[in-house]
Design a protein around this motif. Structure first.
Motif, short mmCIF file in Angstrom:
data_model
loop_
_atom_site.label_atom_id
_atom_site.label_comp_id
_atom_site.label_asym_id
_atom_site.label_seq_id
_atom_site.Cartn_x
_atom_site.Cartn_y
_atom_site.Cartn_z
N MET A 1 41.62 95.19 80.09
CA MET A 1 42.24 94.54 81.12
C MET A 1 42.82 93.37 80.88
SD MET A 1 39.97 95.38 84.54
CE MET A 1 40.10 97.18 85.06
N SER A 2 42.29 92.47 79.75
CA SER A 2 43.21 91.33 79.34
C SER A 2 44.28 91.77 78.49
CB SER A 2 42.11 90.25 78.50
OG SER A 2 42.58 89.20 78.08
N LEU A 3 44.03 92.65 77.54
CA LEU A 3 45.25 93.14 76.79
C LEU A 3 46.55 93.55 77.41
CD1 LEU A 3 46.00 93.76 73.72
CD2 LEU A 3 44.94 95.97 74.00
N PHE A 4 46.09 94.55 78.45
CA PHE A 4 47.09 94.87 79.37
C PHE A 4 47.02 94.47 80.68
CE2 PHE A 4 46.93 97.66 75.64
CZ PHE A 4 48.56 97.40 75.02
N PRO A 5 47.15 93.63 81.27
CA PRO A 5 46.71 92.78 82.47
C PRO A 5 47.53 93.57 83.77
CG PRO A 5 48.25 91.31 81.38
CD PRO A 5 48.29 92.36 80.55
N VAL A 6 47.30 94.99 84.29
CA VAL A 6 47.95 95.60 85.24
C VAL A 6 47.52 94.93 86.51
CG1 VAL A 6 48.05 97.78 83.97
CG2 VAL A 6 45.93 97.09 85.28
N ILE B 1 26.99 81.96 83.51
CA ILE B 1 26.91 81.79 82.18
C ILE B 1 27.24 83.05 81.52
CG2 ILE B 1 25.24 81.30 80.23
CD1 ILE B 1 23.60 79.43 82.17
N LEU B 2 26.68 84.23 81.83
CA LEU B 2 26.59 85.39 81.23
C LEU B 2 28.12 86.01 81.43
CD1 LEU B 2 25.73 87.84 79.25
CD2 LEU B 2 24.78 88.97 81.40
N GLY B 3 28.64 85.71 82.88
CA GLY B 3 29.83 86.17 83.26
C GLY B 3 30.88 85.58 82.25
N ALA B 4 30.99 84.07 82.44
CA ALA B 4 31.81 83.38 81.33
C ALA B 4 31.87 83.95 79.97
CB ALA B 4 31.48 82.10 81.31
N PHE B 5 30.74 84.32 79.34
CA PHE B 5 30.75 84.82 77.98
C PHE B 5 31.31 86.01 78.16
CE2 PHE B 5 28.63 87.12 74.55
CZ PHE B 5 28.82 86.46 73.51
N VAL B 6 31.12 86.95 78.89
CA VAL B 6 31.80 88.30 78.84
C VAL B 6 33.23 88.24 78.94
CG1 VAL B 6 31.86 90.56 80.22
CG2 VAL B 6 29.47 89.58 79.68
N ILE B 7 33.77 87.62 79.88
CA ILE B 7 35.12 87.59 80.20
C ILE B 7 35.68 86.64 79.08
CG2 ILE B 7 35.22 87.87 82.67
CD1 ILE B 7 35.66 84.74 83.03
N TRP B 8 35.03 85.74 78.46
CA TRP B 8 35.48 84.99 77.25
C TRP B 8 35.81 85.97 76.27
CZ3 TRP B 8 33.20 84.18 72.46
CH2 TRP B 8 34.08 83.15 71.58
N CYS B 9 34.77 86.74 75.71
CA CYS B 9 34.74 87.85 74.77
C CYS B 9 35.84 88.84 74.91
CB CYS B 9 33.49 88.47 74.53
SG CYS B 9 32.08 87.57 73.71
N SER C 1 38.53 88.46 76.84
CA SER C 1 40.04 87.85 76.69
C SER C 1 40.36 87.55 75.11
CB SER C 1 39.91 86.71 77.36
OG SER C 1 41.33 85.80 77.32
N THR C 2 39.36 87.00 74.26
CA THR C 2 39.54 86.50 73.11
C THR C 2 39.81 88.06 72.27
OG1 THR C 2 37.98 84.75 73.24
CG2 THR C 2 38.77 85.24 70.95
N MET D 1 38.53 80.60 81.00
CA MET D 1 37.44 81.86 81.23
C MET D 1 36.09 81.28 81.84
SD MET D 1 39.11 84.12 80.04
CE MET D 1 40.59 83.27 80.29
N THR D 2 35.63 80.07 81.72
CA THR D 2 34.62 79.49 82.41
C THR D 2 34.88 79.35 83.76
OG1 THR D 2 33.80 78.55 80.28
CG2 THR D 2 32.93 77.73 82.28
N LEU D 3 36.02 78.59 84.21
CA LEU D 3 36.45 78.58 85.59
C LEU D 3 36.29 80.08 86.40
CD1 LEU D 3 37.50 76.60 87.79
CD2 LEU D 3 39.90 77.31 86.86
N PHE D 4 37.07 81.00 85.73
CA PHE D 4 36.86 82.16 86.41
C PHE D 4 36.00 82.80 86.79
CE2 PHE D 4 41.11 83.34 83.90
CZ PHE D 4 41.69 82.29 84.44
#
Length: 212
Positions: A47-52, A69-77, A79-80, A164-167
């Protein structure tokens, strides 16, 4: 030519699938809180690679489901990994040679590119922290330049941490205590102001290099 065709066809197929199934995927994430972290990370990556849909929405949903905490880690991973995949698609998919010719063809773009490559790590890190700059532009420009894969990957990952932490925090806070969003926006606004000041100093260096 074959590599380019494979990259383009694969991208189109993934975009089509995400466009058709992004709502069920987000609902699945909401209904399976913290049960399938790896699978959620894979979904976040695509979803980050192709943000429809805007990635902050995806981050908010994951933050609400997994916590700050876990949420920030997941979306950071997610997105990165997406930025690294996109970089690889451009760099090793057969687009790099043509792109470098364009970047080095004109004196202005050549000077900017050489300055960018010389200060690649810091440049990418700062640019990642400014939310108004589209991530896809940073990915493509870095891939078309001669920035090393390792420097790009590390700098890109570091620069993505604040956003990503903010999201994740916003998504979690909406569910728990919406009033705290105001404080988070103020803190993040201060952080962005400092980052933007550093970015302006960097652009002045670019302007000086072009005019010289």
């Amino acid at each position: 030519m074959i590599r380019k065709s494979i990259v383009l066809v694969t991208g189109i197929v993934i975009i089509a699938l995400l466009f058709l199934f992004h709502e069920p995927l987000l609902q699945w994430i909401q209904n399976n809180e913290q049960d399938y972290v790896i699978l959620t990370t894979i979904i976040a990556t695509f979803m980050s690679l192709f943000p429809v849909i805007p990635y902050p929405i995806v981050g908010g949903v994951i933050g609400a489901a997994y916590g700050p905490i876990l949420g920030a880690f997941v979306i950071w991973c997610g997105s990165t990994l997406a930025s690294i995949i996109f970089f690889s698609m451009v760099r090793y998919g057969g687009f790099d040679t043509f792109g470098q010719k364009i970047l080095l063809k004109y004196s202005s773009t050549k000077k900017i590119t050489l300055l960018f490559e010389k200060n690649a790590f810091m440049s990418i890190t700062i640019l990642r922290m400014i939310p108004v700059i589209p991530s896809i532009l940073i990915n493509a420009y870095a891939a078309l330049s001669r920035v090393s894969f390792l420097s790009y990957s590390i700098a890109s990952g570091l620069g993505k941490i604040p956003a990503m932490t903010l999201f994740a925090l916003v998504g979690h806070t909406i569910v728990t205590d919406p009033t705290e969003i105001i404080y988070m926006i103020i803190i993040y606004g201060i952080f962005i102001s400092i980052t933007y000041a550093g970015y302006r100093l960097w652009t002045k260096r670019i302007d000086s290099a072009i005019s010289s």
